[in-house]
Design a protein around this motif. Structure first.
Motif, PDB file in Angstrom:
ATOM      1  N   MET A 137       0.819  -1.210   0.000  1.00  0.00           N
ATOM      2  CA  MET A 137       0.000   0.000   0.000  1.00  0.00           C
ATOM      3  C   MET A 137       0.850   1.257   0.000  1.00  0.00           C
ATOM      4  O   MET A 137       0.511   2.244  -0.651  1.00  0.00           O
ATOM      5  CB  MET A 137      -0.938   0.005   1.215  1.00  0.00           C
TER       6      MET A 137
ATOM      7  N   LEU B  48       2.041   1.740  -3.530  1.00  0.00           N
ATOM      8  CA  LEU B  48       0.978   2.259  -4.385  1.00  0.00           C
ATOM      9  C   LEU B  48       0.705   3.718  -4.076  1.00  0.00           C
ATOM     10  O   LEU B  48       0.445   4.517  -4.967  1.00  0.00           O
ATOM     11  CB  LEU B  48      -0.297   1.445  -4.191  1.00  0.00           C
ATOM     12  N   GLU B  49       0.762   4.055  -2.789  1.00  0.00           N
ATOM     13  CA  GLU B  49       0.487   5.439  -2.407  1.00  0.00           C
ATOM     14  C   GLU B  49       1.527   6.364  -3.001  1.00  0.00           C
ATOM     15  O   GLU B  49       1.201   7.438  -3.520  1.00  0.00           O
ATOM     16  CB  GLU B  49       0.516   5.534  -0.880  1.00  0.00           C
TER      17      GLU B  49
ATOM     18  N   ASN C 105      -2.553   6.655 -12.082  1.00  0.00           N
ATOM     19  CA  ASN C 105      -3.223   5.510 -11.510  1.00  0.00           C
ATOM     20  C   ASN C 105      -2.192   4.456 -11.115  1.00  0.00           C
ATOM     21  O   ASN C 105      -1.524   3.906 -11.977  1.00  0.00           O
ATOM     22  CB  ASN C 105      -4.195   4.945 -12.541  1.00  0.00           C
ATOM     23  N   PRO C 106      -2.080   4.138  -9.835  1.00  0.00           N
ATOM     24  CA  PRO C 106      -1.022   3.191  -9.431  1.00  0.00           C
ATOM     25  C   PRO C 106      -1.245   1.795  -9.976  1.00  0.00           C
ATOM     26  O   PRO C 106      -0.303   1.049 -10.204  1.00  0.00           O
ATOM     27  CB  PRO C 106      -1.086   3.213  -7.908  1.00  0.00           C
ATOM     28  N   TYR C 107      -2.524   1.430 -10.190  1.00  0.00           N
ATOM     29  CA  TYR C 107      -2.788   0.076 -10.652  1.00  0.00           C
ATOM     30  C   TYR C 107      -2.318  -0.129 -12.077  1.00  0.00           C
ATOM     31  O   TYR C 107      -1.716  -1.155 -12.404  1.00  0.00           O
ATOM     32  CB  TYR C 107      -4.288  -0.223 -10.529  1.00  0.00           C
TER      33      TYR C 107
ATOM     34  N   TRP D 172      -6.793  12.080  -6.493  1.00  0.00           N
ATOM     35  CA  TRP D 172      -6.086  11.295  -5.490  1.00  0.00           C
ATOM     36  C   TRP D 172      -6.639   9.880  -5.477  1.00  0.00           C
ATOM     37  O   TRP D 172      -5.915   8.905  -5.292  1.00  0.00           O
ATOM     38  CB  TRP D 172      -6.281  11.981  -4.141  1.00  0.00           C
TER      39      TRP D 172
ATOM     40  N   GLN E 241      -7.667   7.077  -7.494  1.00  0.00           N
ATOM     41  CA  GLN E 241      -7.489   6.756  -8.896  1.00  0.00           C
ATOM     42  C   GLN E 241      -8.158   5.471  -9.323  1.00  0.00           C
ATOM     43  O   GLN E 241      -8.217   5.161 -10.489  1.00  0.00           O
ATOM     44  CB  GLN E 241      -5.991   6.609  -9.195  1.00  0.00           C
ATOM     45  N   HIS E 242      -8.633   4.702  -8.378  1.00  0.00           N
ATOM     46  CA  HIS E 242      -9.237   3.430  -8.723  1.00  0.00           C
ATOM     47  C   HIS E 242     -10.502   3.669  -9.531  1.00  0.00           C
ATOM     48  O   HIS E 242     -11.261   4.575  -9.244  1.00  0.00           O
ATOM     49  CB  HIS E 242      -9.580   2.683  -7.436  1.00  0.00           C
TER      50      HIS E 242
ATOM     51  N   ALA F 183      -5.323   6.721   0.443  1.00  0.00           N
ATOM     52  CA  ALA F 183      -3.962   6.995   0.006  1.00  0.00           C
ATOM     53  C   ALA F 183      -3.519   6.033  -1.081  1.00  0.00           C
ATOM     54  O   ALA F 183      -2.881   6.418  -2.048  1.00  0.00           O
ATOM     55  CB  ALA F 183      -3.013   6.905   1.197  1.00  0.00           C
ATOM     56  N   HIS F 184      -3.896   4.758  -0.931  1.00  0.00           N
ATOM     57  CA  HIS F 184      -3.409   3.816  -1.915  1.00  0.00           C
ATOM     58  C   HIS F 184      -4.468   3.421  -2.928  1.00  0.00           C
ATOM     59  O   HIS F 184      -4.327   2.427  -3.619  1.00  0.00           O
ATOM     60  CB  HIS F 184      -2.854   2.567  -1.226  1.00  0.00           C
ATOM     61  N   LEU F 185      -5.528   4.206  -3.004  1.00  0.00           N
ATOM     62  CA  LEU F 185      -6.544   3.859  -3.990  1.00  0.00           C
ATOM     63  C   LEU F 185      -6.432   4.707  -5.241  1.00  0.00           C
ATOM     64  O   LEU F 185      -6.038   5.853  -5.127  1.00  0.00           O
ATOM     65  CB  LEU F 185      -7.928   4.062  -3.379  1.00  0.00           C
TER      66      LEU F 185
END
Lengths: 144, 397
Positions: free
Chosen positions: A33, A36-37, A44-46, B364, B366-367, B395-397
């Motif tokens: 996480m 990704l953050e 887009n991290p994905y 922020w 992004q999913h 934060a990690h999405l």
């Protein structure tokens, strides 16, 4: 292992499971996480993660085949799951081996971004060019 | 414009024509109406920002909306004191936006109607972990800065009672202990925040620092602060002098004083500091804590005291404790006794929507599924509308 979460991503879950050591899933997911953050600034991290792993995937792998008492390393087209697994495995070993005094999330972010742009140690190490020599040598030995 | 808005509004929302057509203010939040100064969009957009930059004019119609604090103000007002995750967010978005929420509005209302002839009123912001107490305090500080008050801000009193490298016996009182490092940091930040007042306020007594240096009566307070910053050994005493002077002079009415302390339960708890002979130090024996306690007593007038309880940095307190009684202990509660408690709770549904909108606007979240209904429901469930948790999840999405 499959959650009913809307935000679930099988690739991310698999990678974080592979990173896990000593049954410490909390730590593994937290590394994932944080990576990704850090990657999520303005992009887009994905998509980055998926693209980076695809760039790292080998197309052909060497498989040891025993014929007539000798072990030959034969080039073979790899299956999907094998390719994904190898990409993830190599990525994680790169990150753990070469810590460079950086913490795991930073290091894995670094590797991800390099792989995304088709540069960096991952691509160089497991490049196709190495495979082509094997292909020349043993192409006609391909019994598969 | 009315036909478009009636098309865009979903059945559950009620339209308030008076509010909608009001000239200066923004449309009520989560009504999908285009703003006056933006190009009208076709798709429904919930509103999460307001352009009202002055906290004095924040009212109930701004509840749930984010307002922007210019970065320069941030550097003067909060040189050190934002929670780390918030300052990371400010750096990422390159803008500082605070949400206008009910507890802060309540406090601002009280502050606007204070009678400065009465002794200083104490307000205590309390609530569970991550609900926004520190940021509400920041909102109040911004308001007071705009109204030209003198701000005495202690960002985290817990930092003074734990992990201190250097403890010296006090030069002023042999039984107490000094903390030169923390005191000098605080003096530097105090100087950044209150530049204008330092030359206006005059010291009322003569203070002798050591054989060669002394501050005469009638010299500006800035000299005392400089003395503390340069001679680190005297920093704690300089802090004590500053506090004493400000307390004495605010009653005279030259300026208004806001004492804002975050993590005030540190002043009455235990410390983790030890002397050289490994005996534990009680908080009263720390000169900084002693002076701050005197400041927080309401025997002066001409200002207010706004305090925040905090479990996050507190020592030896259970994790789930958030009520004043539990965190302050008997001693602290008695010392602070007549105070006005203000509960800061988790986000209401409106505020939650607004927060998610803000994150989406800044790209922020992004999913792909983040802005769907299921995504929002899941975030609501996972974070229970707790602002801190929501921020970490997003934060990690």
């Amino acid at each position: 292992m499959k959650t009913s979460s809307v935000f679930e991503d099988p690739v991310i879950s698999k990678s974080s499971n592979m990173m896990m050591k000593g049954r410490n899933k909390v730590l593994a997911t937290s590394f994932m996480m944080q990576t990704l953050e850090a990657a999520a600034i303005k992009r887009n991290p994905y998509t980055i993660f998926h693209q980076a792993l695809e760039n790292c995937e080998p197309v052909i792998g060497l498989v040891p085949i025993l014929r007539g008492g000798h072990l030959y390393q034969v080039p073979v087209l790899l299956a999907d799951w094998r390719r994904h697994f190898l990409a993830m495995k190599w990525m994680i070993t790169e990150c753990t081996e070469k810590h460079w005094r950086m913490l795991m999330p930073e290091r894995s972010l670094h590797e991800l971004l390099e792989a995304f742009h088709n540069q960096g140690t991952m691509i160089k190490k497991y490049d196709m060019n190495k495979m082509t020599e094997a292909i020349h040598a043993l192409a006609h030995y391909c019994w598969c | 414009m009315l036909t478009r808005t009636s098309r865009l509004v979903s059945g559950a929302r009620r339209l308030d024509p008076g509010r909608l057509l009001h000239a200066g203010s923004q449309a009520p939040q989560s009504l999908a109406a285009p703003l006056d100064n933006q190009a009208p969009d076709d798709s429904p957009r919930a509103v999460s920002r307001t352009s009202e930059k002055d906290p004095a004019r924040h009212g109930e119609q701004h509840e749930g909306l984010h307002y922007n604090i210019p970065l320069q103000d941030m550097r003067t007002l909060f040189p050190h004191s934002l929670p780390p995750r918030f300052s990371m967010q400010v750096k990422t978005f390159s803008e500082a936006c605070l949400m206008v929420r009910k507890p802060a509005l309540e406090l601002l209302h009280y502050l606007k109607n204070t009678n400065f002839a009465h002794p200083a009123v104490r307000y205590v912001l309390y609530g569970e972990k991550g609900t926004g107490k520190t940021l509400s305090l920041c909102h109040v500080i911004h308001f007071c800065a705009k109204q030209d008050w003198l701000i005495l801000h202690v960002p985290d009193a817990h930092l003074w009672v734990k992990s201190c490298r250097s403890l010296l016996p006090s030069t002023y009182n042999k039984q107490r202990l000094d903390q030169p490092a923390e005191a000098s940091i605080w003096l530097k930040n105090f100087k950044t925040t209150n530049e204008r007042f330092l030359s206006q306020i005059k010291v009322q007594e003569k203070y002798v620092w050591n054989k060669r240096e002394s501050t005469e009566k009638g010299s500006p307070l800035g000299e005392v602060v400089e003395q503390g910053i340069m001679r680190v050994k005297n920093a704690t005493d300089a802090v004590g002098v500053v506090l004493r002077e400000l307390k004495g002079q605010s009653s005279l009415g030259g300026f208004r004083l806001l004492v804002a302390v975050d993590g005030v339960n540190a002043l009455w708890g235990k410390t983790t500091l030890k002397r050289e002979d490994k005996s534990l130090v009680a908080p009263e024996e720390l000169a900084l804590v002693h002076n701050l306690r005197k400041m927080v007593k309401n025997d002066w007038h001409g200002g207010t005291i706004v305090l925040t309880l905090s479990q996050t940095g507190s020592l030896f307190k259970p994790r789930k404790a958030y009520l004043p009684q539990e965190l302050l202990g008997k001693e602290g509660f008695d010392a602070l006794d007549p105070f006005i408690p203000i509960l800061v709770s988790n986000y209401s549904p409106k505020e939650f929507e607004s927060c998610i909108q803000y994150y989406l606007e800044n790209s922020w979240l992004q999913h792909e599924k983040a802005h769907t209904e299921e995504g929002k429901k899941e975030l609501l469930f996972l974070s229970n509308a707790n602002p801190g948790q929501l921020e970490r999840l997003c934060a990690h999405l």
